[in-house]
Write a protein that holds these residues in place. Structure first.
Motif, PDB file in Angstrom:
ATOM      1  N   ASN A 299      -3.616  -8.597 -10.994  1.00  0.00           N
ATOM      2  CA  ASN A 299      -3.601  -8.096 -10.257  1.00  0.00           C
ATOM      3  C   ASN A 299      -3.986  -6.638 -10.179  1.00  0.00           C
ATOM      4  N   CYS A 300      -3.835  -5.541 -11.050  1.00  0.00           N
ATOM      5  CA  CYS A 300      -3.985  -4.434 -11.156  1.00  0.00           C
ATOM      6  C   CYS A 300      -5.495  -4.627 -11.681  1.00  0.00           C
ATOM      7  N   LEU A 301      -6.022  -5.613 -12.559  1.00  0.00           N
ATOM      8  CA  LEU A 301      -7.187  -5.116 -13.251  1.00  0.00           C
ATOM      9  C   LEU A 301      -8.512  -6.406 -12.133  1.00  0.00           C
ATOM     10  N   SER A 302      -8.072  -6.268 -11.146  1.00  0.00           N
ATOM     11  CA  SER A 302      -8.742  -6.788  -9.891  1.00  0.00           C
ATOM     12  C   SER A 302      -8.700  -6.904  -8.562  1.00  0.00           C
ATOM     13  N   GLY A 303      -8.512  -5.587  -8.315  1.00  0.00           N
ATOM     14  CA  GLY A 303      -8.580  -4.717  -7.011  1.00  0.00           C
ATOM     15  C   GLY A 303      -6.756  -5.685  -5.852  1.00  0.00           C
ATOM     16  N   VAL A 304      -6.127  -6.555  -6.754  1.00  0.00           N
ATOM     17  CA  VAL A 304      -5.101  -7.189  -5.832  1.00  0.00           C
ATOM     18  C   VAL A 304      -4.103  -5.620  -5.545  1.00  0.00           C
ATOM     19  N   LEU A 305      -3.557  -5.238  -6.542  1.00  0.00           N
ATOM     20  CA  LEU A 305      -2.424  -4.094  -6.665  1.00  0.00           C
ATOM     21  C   LEU A 305      -3.455  -2.690  -6.931  1.00  0.00           C
ATOM     22  N   ARG A 306      -3.172  -1.349  -6.815  1.00  0.00           N
ATOM     23  CA  ARG A 306      -3.264  -0.729  -6.853  1.00  0.00           C
ATOM     24  C   ARG A 306      -2.183   0.150  -8.872  1.00  0.00           C
ATOM     25  N   PRO A 307      -3.463   0.439  -9.514  1.00  0.00           N
ATOM     26  CA  PRO A 307      -2.917   0.537 -10.576  1.00  0.00           C
ATOM     27  C   PRO A 307      -1.776   2.022 -10.277  1.00  0.00           C
ATOM     28  N   SER A 308      -0.564   1.988 -10.544  1.00  0.00           N
ATOM     29  CA  SER A 308       0.148   3.993 -10.472  1.00  0.00           C
ATOM     30  C   SER A 308      -0.181   4.630 -11.698  1.00  0.00           C
TER      31      SER A 308
END
Ligand SMILES: Nc1ncnc2c1ncn2[C@@H]1O[C@H](COP(=O)(O)OP(=O)(O)OP(=O)(O)O)[C@@H](O)[C@H]1O
Ligand SMILES: [Mg+2]
Length: 241
Positions: free
Chosen positions: A50-59
């Motif tokens: 999710n972090c690598l595909s823009g679904v989640l913003r990494p902390s």
């Protein structure tokens, strides 16, 4: 200058409140390379995707696609930069036909060229005879193949597959493996999460093992499967059965 990695992950982490789902991770994926991610349930694999595909913003940390800093950007911008992704639960457009599901994926839909491209992909995925069927009539395994087909229509440079083999008949799994190898040979990079160790051994060049949000081992199949921490935290249960 040498080509930048297709995907570069620099110190990417993600927490949900007090839970650190992904500890800072570094990795690079290159063109024509298939990297597998394995690890127990809840170890942070999907959160990392999710972090690598823009679904989640990494902390924390940075995600670079073909050298461009994509951190914090929306998923459609990742897609435009050449990233294709399947989800743990396949979600085709159920009321559309199999063929139409591929045509909506193309920016310029329903031209002769895109129909021809769709036909080639359906052939490779052994879905040709189902082209005019409603996607809602497909089996779970066929839906997963269709989702892969939709991604391939967009000529991705990097494909993330989240448990595409789960619940899929071994024959269909072989079709997926053949397709991964085919597109890898064309230079596409793959990052895939999978629990089936045979599948992993079959298609992956390198493997990353996660546990509790942390990378606990990485390397070739033989190396990681001999690693004591990997046997302890992941493979042990499998070996006992
Ligand atoms: N949106 C969220 N909000 C809060 N916690 C979350 C969220 N998404 C995931 N988690 C938690 O983060 C941890 C990692 O979950 P994740 O789905 O990344 O694991 P996984 O390795 O993909 O597991 P599985 O093999 O079961 O698919 C789990 O403890 C999960 O409950
Ligand atoms: Mg998951």
């Amino acid at each position: 200058m040498s080509e930048p990695a297709v995907l570069a992950v620099e110190e990417v982490s993600r927490s949900f409140g007090k839970l650190q789902a992904v500890q800072p991770i570094n990795l690079a994926v290159h063109a024509g390379q298939v990297t597998g991610i394995i690890g127990p349930n809840g170890s942070g694999k999907t959160t990392l995707f999710n972090c690598l595909s823009g679904v989640l913003r990494p902390s924390s940390g940075r995600v670079l696609l073909r050298g461009e800093n994509m951190t914090g950007k929306r998923p459609h911008l990742f897609a435009r930069k050449g990233l294709g992704r399947t989800f743990q639960i396949a979600t085709p457009f159920l009321s559309m036909s199999v063929l139409e599901n591929l045509l909506v994926a193309e920016a310029v839909a329903d031209t002769d060229a895109s129909r021809q491209k769709a036909a080639c992909i359906l052939e490779r995925l052994r879905l040709t005879r189902l082209s005019d069927q409603s996607a809602g009539n497909l089996s779970g395994g066929q839906m997963k193949l269709l989702e892969l087909g939709r991604i391939l229509m967009c000529d991705p440079v990097l494909v993330l597959l989240d448990e595409i083999g789960a619940g899929v008949h071994p024959n269909l799994k072989n079709v997926i493996a053949e397709s991964v190898r085919h597109y890898r040979d064309q230079g596409v990079a793959f990052l895939l999460i999978e629990h089936d160790m045979e599948f992993i051994q079959d298609v992956c060049d390198d493997i990353i093992v996660m546990a509790y949000g942390e990378v606990i081992a990485r390397g070739r199949f033989d190396e990681v499967t001999r690693h004591p921490r990997v046997i302890d935290s992941y493979l042990g249960a499998e070996l006992e059965t």
